[in-house]
Design a protein around this motif. Sequence first.
Motif, PDB file in Angstrom:
ATOM      1  N   GLU A 165       0.666  -1.329   0.045  1.00 36.50           N
ATOM      2  CA  GLU A 165      -0.001   0.159  -0.163  1.00 36.50           C
ATOM      3  C   GLU A 165       0.876   1.303   0.188  1.00 36.50           C
ATOM      4  OE1 GLU A 165      -3.293   0.091   2.967  1.00 36.50           O
ATOM      5  OE2 GLU A 165      -4.220   1.609   1.741  1.00 36.50           O
ATOM      6  N   CYS A 166       0.358   2.127  -1.026  1.00 32.44           N
ATOM      7  CA  CYS A 166       1.235   3.576  -1.458  1.00 32.44           C
ATOM      8  C   CYS A 166       0.405   4.486  -0.763  1.00 32.44           C
ATOM      9  CB  CYS A 166       1.953   3.337  -2.801  1.00 32.44           C
ATOM     10  SG  CYS A 166       3.280   1.885  -2.797  1.00 32.44           S
ATOM     11  N   THR A 167       1.347   6.205  -0.900  1.00 29.66           N
ATOM     12  CA  THR A 167      -0.026   7.147  -1.057  1.00 29.66           C
ATOM     13  C   THR A 167       0.088   7.032  -2.256  1.00 29.66           C
ATOM     14  OG1 THR A 167       2.513   8.115  -1.904  1.00 29.66           O
ATOM     15  CG2 THR A 167       1.933   8.259   0.637  1.00 29.66           C
ATOM     16  N   GLU A 168      -0.374   7.971  -3.167  1.00 26.11           N
ATOM     17  CA  GLU A 168      -0.819   8.080  -4.607  1.00 26.11           C
ATOM     18  C   GLU A 168       0.068   8.428  -5.256  1.00 26.11           C
ATOM     19  OE1 GLU A 168      -4.855  10.437  -4.752  1.00 26.11           O
ATOM     20  OE2 GLU A 168      -3.989  11.157  -7.180  1.00 26.11           O
ATOM     21  N   GLN A 169       0.902   9.910  -4.404  1.00 27.66           N
ATOM     22  CA  GLN A 169       2.218   9.971  -5.262  1.00 27.66           C
ATOM     23  C   GLN A 169       3.299   9.464  -5.112  1.00 27.66           C
ATOM     24  OE1 GLN A 169       3.437  13.006  -6.341  1.00 27.66           O
ATOM     25  NE2 GLN A 169       4.669  12.471  -6.830  1.00 27.66           N
ATOM     26  N   GLN A 170       3.024   7.629  -3.706  1.00 31.92           N
ATOM     27  CA  GLN A 170       4.113   7.389  -4.155  1.00 31.92           C
ATOM     28  C   GLN A 170       4.382   6.266  -5.158  1.00 31.92           C
ATOM     29  OE1 GLN A 170       3.741   5.422  -0.756  1.00 31.92           O
ATOM     30  NE2 GLN A 170       6.030   6.422  -0.001  1.00 31.92           N
ATOM     31  N   VAL A 171       2.769   5.355  -6.196  1.00 30.62           N
ATOM     32  CA  VAL A 171       2.430   5.457  -7.034  1.00 30.62           C
ATOM     33  C   VAL A 171       2.946   6.006  -8.160  1.00 30.62           C
ATOM     34  CG1 VAL A 171       0.402   3.797  -8.032  1.00 30.62           C
ATOM     35  CG2 VAL A 171      -0.007   4.027  -5.604  1.00 30.62           C
ATOM     36  N   HIS A 172       2.712   6.913  -8.548  1.00 31.78           N
ATOM     37  CA  HIS A 172       3.167   7.831  -9.531  1.00 31.78           C
ATOM     38  C   HIS A 172       4.684   7.645  -9.816  1.00 31.78           C
ATOM     39  CE1 HIS A 172      -0.523   9.838 -11.010  1.00 31.78           C
ATOM     40  NE2 HIS A 172      -0.820  10.178  -9.547  1.00 31.78           N
ATOM     41  N   ASP A 173       5.112   7.755  -8.866  1.00 34.16           N
ATOM     42  CA  ASP A 173       6.321   7.770  -8.587  1.00 34.16           C
ATOM     43  C   ASP A 173       7.227   6.199  -9.503  1.00 34.16           C
ATOM     44  OD1 ASP A 173       6.536  10.269  -7.913  1.00 34.16           O
ATOM     45  OD2 ASP A 173       6.986  10.223  -5.907  1.00 34.16           O
ATOM     46  N   LEU A 174       5.918   5.864  -8.194  1.00 30.66           N
ATOM     47  CA  LEU A 174       6.905   4.010  -8.468  1.00 30.66           C
ATOM     48  C   LEU A 174       6.175   3.304  -9.526  1.00 30.66           C
ATOM     49  CD1 LEU A 174       6.867   3.485  -5.074  1.00 30.66           C
ATOM     50  CD2 LEU A 174       8.683   4.042  -6.072  1.00 30.66           C
ATOM     51  N   THR A 175       5.810   3.661 -10.526  1.00 23.91           N
ATOM     52  CA  THR A 175       4.926   2.628 -11.827  1.00 23.91           C
ATOM     53  C   THR A 175       6.152   2.818 -12.427  1.00 23.91           C
ATOM     54  OG1 THR A 175       3.248   4.271 -11.783  1.00 23.91           O
ATOM     55  CG2 THR A 175       3.640   3.428 -13.899  1.00 23.91           C
ATOM     56  N   ALA A 176       7.225   3.467 -13.211  1.00 23.56           N
ATOM     57  CA  ALA A 176       8.196   2.993 -13.726  1.00 23.56           C
ATOM     58  C   ALA A 176       9.399   1.751 -13.040  1.00 23.56           C
ATOM     59  CB  ALA A 176       9.490   3.818 -13.601  1.00 23.56           C
ATOM     60  N   ILE A 177       9.152   1.559 -11.283  1.00 28.93           N
ATOM     61  CA  ILE A 177      10.188   0.937 -11.432  1.00 28.93           C
ATOM     62  C   ILE A 177       9.166  -0.314 -11.196  1.00 28.93           C
ATOM     63  CG2 ILE A 177      10.950   0.109  -8.907  1.00 28.93           C
ATOM     64  CD1 ILE A 177      12.073   2.721  -9.872  1.00 28.93           C
ATOM     65  N   THR A 178       7.578  -0.738 -10.563  1.00 29.34           N
ATOM     66  CA  THR A 178       7.491  -2.159 -10.637  1.00 29.34           C
ATOM     67  C   THR A 178       6.336  -2.131 -12.051  1.00 29.34           C
ATOM     68  OG1 THR A 178       5.699  -1.286  -9.945  1.00 29.34           O
ATOM     69  CG2 THR A 178       6.732  -2.053  -7.532  1.00 29.34           C
ATOM     70  N   GLY A 179       6.063  -1.755 -11.983  1.00 28.64           N
ATOM     71  CA  GLY A 179       4.990  -1.830 -13.462  1.00 28.64           C
ATOM     72  C   GLY A 179       5.640  -1.688 -14.822  1.00 28.64           C
ATOM     73  N   SER A 180       6.712  -0.453 -15.211  1.00 30.22           N
ATOM     74  CA  SER A 180       7.834  -1.100 -16.337  1.00 30.22           C
ATOM     75  C   SER A 180       9.261  -1.348 -16.385  1.00 30.22           C
ATOM     76  CB  SER A 180       7.796   0.547 -17.013  1.00 30.22           C
ATOM     77  OG  SER A 180       6.737   1.301 -16.634  1.00 30.22           O
ATOM     78  N   ALA A 181       9.246  -1.576 -15.187  1.00 29.27           N
ATOM     79  CA  ALA A 181      11.115  -2.315 -15.182  1.00 29.27           C
ATOM     80  C   ALA A 181      10.659  -3.897 -15.620  1.00 29.27           C
ATOM     81  CB  ALA A 181      11.342  -2.168 -13.374  1.00 29.27           C
ATOM     82  N   PRO A 182       9.612  -4.736 -15.470  1.00 30.42           N
ATOM     83  CA  PRO A 182       9.960  -5.490 -16.551  1.00 30.42           C
ATOM     84  C   PRO A 182      10.523  -5.381 -17.144  1.00 30.42           C
ATOM     85  CG  PRO A 182       8.140  -5.298 -14.729  1.00 30.42           C
ATOM     86  CD  PRO A 182       8.286  -4.176 -14.773  1.00 30.42           C
ATOM     87  N   ALA A 183      10.111  -4.488 -18.377  1.00 34.22           N
ATOM     88  CA  ALA A 183      10.262  -4.551 -19.906  1.00 34.22           C
ATOM     89  C   ALA A 183      12.085  -4.051 -19.793  1.00 34.22           C
ATOM     90  CB  ALA A 183       9.551  -3.391 -20.168  1.00 34.22           C
ATOM     91  N   PHE A 184      12.131  -3.271 -18.739  1.00 33.31           N
ATOM     92  CA  PHE A 184      13.891  -2.698 -18.315  1.00 33.31           C
ATOM     93  C   PHE A 184      15.246  -4.186 -18.924  1.00 33.31           C
ATOM     94  CE2 PHE A 184      12.873   1.214 -15.908  1.00 33.31           C
ATOM     95  CZ  PHE A 184      11.990   1.851 -17.398  1.00 33.31           C
ATOM     96  N   LEU A 185      14.143  -4.597 -17.971  1.00 31.06           N
ATOM     97  CA  LEU A 185      14.801  -6.557 -17.498  1.00 31.06           C
ATOM     98  C   LEU A 185      15.082  -7.218 -18.720  1.00 31.06           C
ATOM     99  CD1 LEU A 185      16.868  -7.284 -15.079  1.00 31.06           C
ATOM    100  CD2 LEU A 185      14.065  -8.717 -14.583  1.00 31.06           C
TER     101      LEU A 185
END
Length: 274
Positions: A165-185
Amino acid sequence: MGGRSVRKQRILFIGAGRMAEAIFAGVLRTQKDYIEEIVVANRSDLARLHAMRDQYGVSVTTDWRDAVAKADVVLLAMPPQNHRDVLTQLAPYIKGQLVMTVAAGIGIGLLEETLPAGTPVVWIMPNTAAGIGESITLFTCGRHVEDKQRDVLNMVLAGIGEAVECTEQQVHDLTAITGSAPAFLYRMVEELELSAQGYGMAPETARRMVAQMIYGSAAMLKTGADPADLRDSVTTPGGATAAGLRVMDERRFSEMMQGAVEATNARAREMANE
Ligand SMILES: NC(=O)C1=CN([C@@H]2O[C@H](COP(=O)(O)OP(=O)(O)OC[C@H]3O[C@@H](n4cnc5c(N)ncnc54)[C@H](OP(=O)(O)O)[C@@H]3O)[C@@H](O)[C@H]2O)C=CC1
Ligand SMILES: O=C(O)[C@@H]1CCC=N1
């Protein structure tokens, strides 16, 4: 798992793409006892709807209006750019259903503003590993989410992996880290596989090697070990790995990764306003 108080749920997915499939596939794998029906809707791709119906036994429709009244949960899994329109069309049909979105950049505000006052809304940011129950999903709840909706949310999230569970701001900030980073990997995997193939490995052997290397490295991380220590233990002083890492540093790996994270989050914000 799943809250003991959760009765069987009817979940309507608006959007029938990769993320919708990953989520309902994950939920159907482990939480079937809590599911009355899954209805999946898109606008036009009938072939995809029929394939999903045949593979998973879900109900499908190109007119989600038919299904909203009976739904307990409405899960928006279409592009951020379409949210404003769909939420406006959805609003007259919402009478207490839990409304969730997976869309990058959307946040809670648009849902609460557009849907009837008091509607419980949740923003979740999973990744495609949801389909095998291995997502790490960030989530943030709106003002009107009560315990009974949290039980339903927990049931869904537990079906697709781990959740934070995160704050709304954290979901914005961490979208890259958990949502998109699988693509980076996966991008890195593609390069490593190409190298292995360049040295004569068959593609399937290269795939097996790289996949097990990543799996083993992830397992080491999951012991709680510090990545810098893990890196250090691979890097024999004056040895081979150090030479490779030096190239990564010379070519500004850190700057590249931070740039990728910032560009991802910025684009997510931008799409929500298009
Ligand atoms: N892919 C991922 O790893 C992740 C994606 N997300 C989010 O999930 C959402 C979906 O992404 P993804 O699954 O990759 O996208 P896809 O392009 O695979 O799927 C989008 C789906 O939405 C449908 N759609 C579009 N507009 C509408 C509409 N107005 N009404 C009903 N259905 C509609 C499309 O079908 P049709 O055109 O036939 O209507 C299609 O089924 C996005 O908001 C994204 O930000 C979040 C985390 C991770
Ligand atoms: O690429 C996208 O926009 C979505 C958001 C997170 C992962 N995929």
